[in-house]
Structures are given as structure tokens and as C-alpha cells.
Scaffold this motif. Structure first.
Motif, short mmCIF file in Angstrom:
data_model
loop_
_atom_site.label_atom_id
_atom_site.label_comp_id
_atom_site.label_asym_id
_atom_site.label_seq_id
_atom_site.Cartn_x
_atom_site.Cartn_y
_atom_site.Cartn_z
N LYS A 70 0.83 -1.20 0.00
CA LYS A 70 0.00 0.00 0.00
C LYS A 70 0.87 1.25 0.00
O LYS A 70 2.03 1.22 0.39
CB LYS A 70 -0.94 0.01 1.20
CG LYS A 70 -0.25 0.07 2.54
CD LYS A 70 -1.26 0.01 3.68
CE LYS A 70 -0.57 -0.09 5.03
NZ LYS A 70 -1.55 -0.21 6.11
N PHE A 71 0.28 2.34 -0.45
CA PHE A 71 0.90 3.65 -0.40
C PHE A 71 0.39 4.37 0.84
O PHE A 71 -0.81 4.37 1.11
CB PHE A 71 0.54 4.47 -1.64
CG PHE A 71 1.17 3.95 -2.91
CD1 PHE A 71 2.43 4.37 -3.28
CD2 PHE A 71 0.49 3.06 -3.72
CE1 PHE A 71 3.01 3.90 -4.45
CE2 PHE A 71 1.05 2.59 -4.89
CZ PHE A 71 2.32 3.01 -5.25
N LEU A 105 5.88 3.57 -0.01
CA LEU A 105 5.28 2.35 -0.53
C LEU A 105 5.66 1.25 0.45
O LEU A 105 6.85 1.02 0.70
CB LEU A 105 5.81 2.04 -1.93
CG LEU A 105 5.38 0.71 -2.55
CD1 LEU A 105 3.87 0.59 -2.62
CD2 LEU A 105 6.01 0.55 -3.93
N SER A 123 9.08 8.49 -1.52
CA SER A 123 9.04 9.48 -2.61
C SER A 123 9.87 10.71 -2.29
O SER A 123 10.36 10.89 -1.18
CB SER A 123 7.59 9.92 -2.85
OG SER A 123 7.15 10.78 -1.80
N ILE A 151 1.88 9.22 -6.66
CA ILE A 151 1.43 7.85 -6.41
C ILE A 151 0.82 7.27 -7.69
O ILE A 151 1.13 6.14 -8.09
CB ILE A 151 0.41 7.80 -5.25
CG1 ILE A 151 1.12 8.11 -3.93
CG2 ILE A 151 -0.29 6.44 -5.20
CD1 ILE A 151 0.18 8.30 -2.75
N GLN A 197 1.99 3.94 -9.83
CA GLN A 197 1.05 2.87 -10.13
C GLN A 197 0.96 2.60 -11.63
O GLN A 197 0.85 1.46 -12.06
CB GLN A 197 -0.34 3.22 -9.60
CG GLN A 197 -0.43 3.18 -8.09
CD GLN A 197 -1.78 3.70 -7.59
OE1 GLN A 197 -2.32 4.67 -8.11
NE2 GLN A 197 -2.30 3.05 -6.57
#
Length: 60
Positions: free
Chosen positions: A4-5, A19, A30, A43, A47
Motif C-alpha cells: 500500500k501507499f 510504498l 518518494s 502515487i 502505479q
């Protein structure tokens, strides 16, 4: 459970995301973004672009 982010806001008021793997370990962090919207776009970019990303080994 999949990865998951996690979106975060720092003490400076700027945003970044991590992440996380399924086990909760951070596997990527990030850059810092000025706005929440920019971080969310970051994000979305990961993805979209990462599933087919190649590996470039520059250690050789």
C-alpha cells in the motif's frame, strides 16, 4: 494483503509517500511535494509506470 501507499504530511507542511510491502516494511519513499495533490499524482505515476518497468543495473 497487498502492498500500500501511505501519504504523509511532514512538520514542514510538505507531503511525501511511502510504498509499504504486505508485511508493512517501507520499500520506497518518494520525493517531497509541495501539495497533497502533487503527492497523489506521484502515487498515480508509480502505479501507472512501475508494473512494466525494466531494471537497469548500473553497478557493472
Amino acid at each position: 494483503m497487498s502492498g500500500k501507499f501511505v501519504l504523509k504530511k511532514g512538520s514542514s507542511g510538505k507531503f511525501h509517500f511511502n510504498l509499504l510491502a504486505a508485511n508493512g516494511q517501507v520499500i520506497a519513499t518518494s520525493e517531497t511535494y509541495e501539495s497533497k495533490e502533487s503527492a497523489l499524482n506521484g502515487i498515480k505515476s508509480v502505479q501507472t509506470n512501475a508494473p512494466g518497468a525494466t531494471i537497469v543495473d548500473e553497478t557493472k
